[in-house]
Design an enzyme around this catalytic site. Structure first.
Site, PDB file in Angstrom:
ATOM      1  N   CYS A 143       0.686  -1.237   0.007  1.00 52.23           N
ATOM      2  CA  CYS A 143       0.153   0.004  -0.052  1.00 52.23           C
ATOM      3  C   CYS A 143       0.892   1.195   0.082  1.00 52.23           C
ATOM      4  O   CYS A 143       1.380   1.743   1.086  1.00 52.23           O
ATOM      5  CB  CYS A 143      -0.959   0.018   1.324  1.00 52.23           C
ATOM      6  SG  CYS A 143      -2.007   1.183   1.185  1.00 52.23           S
ATOM      7  N   CYS A 146      -0.657   4.142   1.977  1.00 57.90           N
ATOM      8  CA  CYS A 146      -0.574   4.090   3.456  1.00 57.90           C
ATOM      9  C   CYS A 146       1.146   4.159   4.016  1.00 57.90           C
ATOM     10  O   CYS A 146       1.004   4.960   5.127  1.00 57.90           O
ATOM     11  CB  CYS A 146      -0.962   2.439   3.726  1.00 57.90           C
ATOM     12  SG  CYS A 146      -2.444   1.993   3.231  1.00 57.90           S
ATOM     13  N   ASP A 147       1.928   3.515   3.264  1.00 57.99           N
ATOM     14  CA  ASP A 147       3.249   3.662   3.600  1.00 57.99           C
ATOM     15  C   ASP A 147       4.209   4.463   3.123  1.00 57.99           C
ATOM     16  O   ASP A 147       5.282   4.755   3.516  1.00 57.99           O
ATOM     17  CB  ASP A 147       3.667   2.027   3.674  1.00 57.99           C
ATOM     18  CG  ASP A 147       2.867   1.327   4.564  1.00 57.99           C
ATOM     19  OD1 ASP A 147       2.272   1.459   5.636  1.00 57.99           O
ATOM     20  OD2 ASP A 147       2.742   0.042   4.035  1.00 57.99           O
TER      21      ASP A 147
END
Length: 331
Positions: A143, A146-147
Site C-alpha cells: 500500500c 498507506c506507507d
C-alpha cells in the site's frame, strides 16, 4: 448463540460498526477471525507499519497499535469479541446462520443473528518472492498510499511491481517522496489505461522496466537494500538498489465464505445500494474494503463501518415494528 447483530471482520470497518452498535445497546458479537485470509485479527491494517493519515494521531501510530485501540474501544462498550473464523453462512432465511471454523457440517449448531455486517476486507496480492518473509514491513509493502510517506522511503529509490492502473497510480504517488521510482512490468506493455500509462511513462522520476520480474528481496538483515531482477526473455539477472518495494498487483476480497449468496462484481467485491451499506439481502450489510475497491483506506473503512451500524439499527427497528404489527393482527 443468537444475537441481534453479528459482525464478521476486525479491521477499522468491523470495529467501528461494533462501537456504534454497542452504544446503541444492540449487544453486537464480533468474530475477529484467526488468521483469516492469512492475516492476523485486525486485517490489512496489521500489515502496515507507520500510519500517519488517520485523524487524531498527529505523531503517527503503527497499524498494530491502531488496531489494538480499536479493539479496546469495541470491548469497552460491551462488544463480545470472539477470536474465531466464520467459514460458512446461510442467508436464505432469517435468522441468518453462521458456522465457525471446524464446524462439522450441519450437525454443529450454528450461531444466528437478525442482522449481519460483513466487514471481512480484502487481502493484498503478494508474490512471496525469496526474502519477503525477512523484509516484509522492513522495506516491502502492498500500500503506497498507506506507507509511502514513511521516513524509510523518503528520498530513496523505490520499485513498484505491477502493470495496471494501480501500479501507475502508486508509482506516481510515490514520486512525491522518493528520489526515483521504478515500475517492474512483466510484459512489454502496460495493462493500465492509456492515460495512466502515459502519465507514468512521461514522469521524469519514473523508469519503466519492461519484461522484468522481481525474483528476490535482499538487504542487511534489518531493512531492504536491493532487489534481484530477471529479464523475462533472456532470463538474465541483475541487482537494483532500492530501499522500498511495493506490490500493486491487486487485492482479493475476502468473500469466499459467502458462497455467492450476496451480489458482487466480477472480481468478488460485494455490491451495495449507492449511498448505503445495504446488500441485495435485507438485513445483511457490507462495510469497508470488502465492497470498496477504490479508496481502500482505514478512515474510509471506518466511515462505512459507522454507516453499516446505523443501517443495521434502522433495519432492526423496522423489523421490530413489523413483528409487532403481525402480532397485533393475530389478536
Amino acid at each position: 448463540m443468537h444475537s441481534k447483530v453479528i459482525i464478521i471482520g476486525s479491521g477499522p470497518a468491523g470495529h467501528t460498526a461494533a462501537i456504534y452498535a454497542a452504544r446503541a445497546e444492540l449487544k453486537p458479537v464480533l468474530f475477529e477471525g484467526m488468521m483469516a485470509g492469512g492475516v492476523a485479527p485486525g486485517g490489512q491494517l496489521t500489515t502496515t507499519t507507520e500510519v500517519e493519515n488517520f485523524p487524531g494521531f498527529p505523531a503517527g501510530i503503527t497499524g498494530s497499535e491502531l488496531t489494538d485501540k480499536l479493539r479496546e474501544q469495541s470491548a469497552r462498550f460491551g462488544t463480545d469479541i470472539i477470536t474465531e473464523t466464520i467459514t460458512r453462512v446461510d442467508l436464505s432465511a432469517r435468522p441468518f446462520k453462521l458456522w465457525r471454523e471446524g464446524a462439522d457440517g450441519d450437525n454443529d449448531k450454528p450461531d444466528t443473528c437478525d442482522a449481519l455486517i460483513v466487514a471481512t476486507g480484502a487481502t493484498a496480492k503478494r508474490l512471496h518472492i525469496a526474502g519477503e518473509d525477512t523484509y516484509w514491513q522492513r522495506g516491502m509493502s502492498a500500500c503506497a498510499v498507506c506507507d509511502g510517506a514513511a521516513p524509510i522511503f523518503r528520498n530513496k529509490p523505490l520499485v513498484v511491481i505491477g502493470g495496471g492502473d494501480s501500479a501507475c497510480e502508486e508509482a506516481t504517488f510515490l514520486t512525491k517522496y522518493a528520489s526515483h521510482v521504478y515500475i517492474a512490468v512483466r510484459r512489454d506493455v502496460f495493462r493500465a489505461s492509456t492515460i495512466m500509462a502515459k502519465r507514468a511513462i512521461n514522469n521524469p522520476k519514473i523508469t519503466v522496466l519492461w519484461n522484468t520480474h522481481v525474483i528476490e528481496a535482499k538487504g542487511d538483515g534489518k531493512v531492504l537494500t536491493h532487489v534481484v531482477l530477471q529479464d523475462a526473455k533472456t532470463r538474465e539477472t541483475r541487482n537494483l538498489d532500492v530501499s522500498g518495494l511495493f506490490y500493486a498487483i491487486g487485492h482479493t476480497p475476502n468473500t469466499a465464505f459467502l458462497a455467492g449468496q450476496l451480489d458482487s462484481d466480477d472480481t468478488g467485491y460485494l455490491l451495495v445500494k449507492p449511498g448505503s451499506t445495504l446488500t441485495n439481502i435485507r438485513g445483511v450489510f457490507a462495510a469497508g474494503d470488502v465492497h470498496d475497491k477504490h479508496y481502500r483506506q482505514a478512515i474510509t473503512a471506518a466511515g462505512s463501518g459507522c454507516m453499516a451500524a446505523l443501517d443495521a439499527e434502522k433495519y432492526l427497528e423496522e423489523l421490530e415494528a413489523e413483528e409487532q404489527e403481525q402480532s397485533a393482527g393475530k389478536l
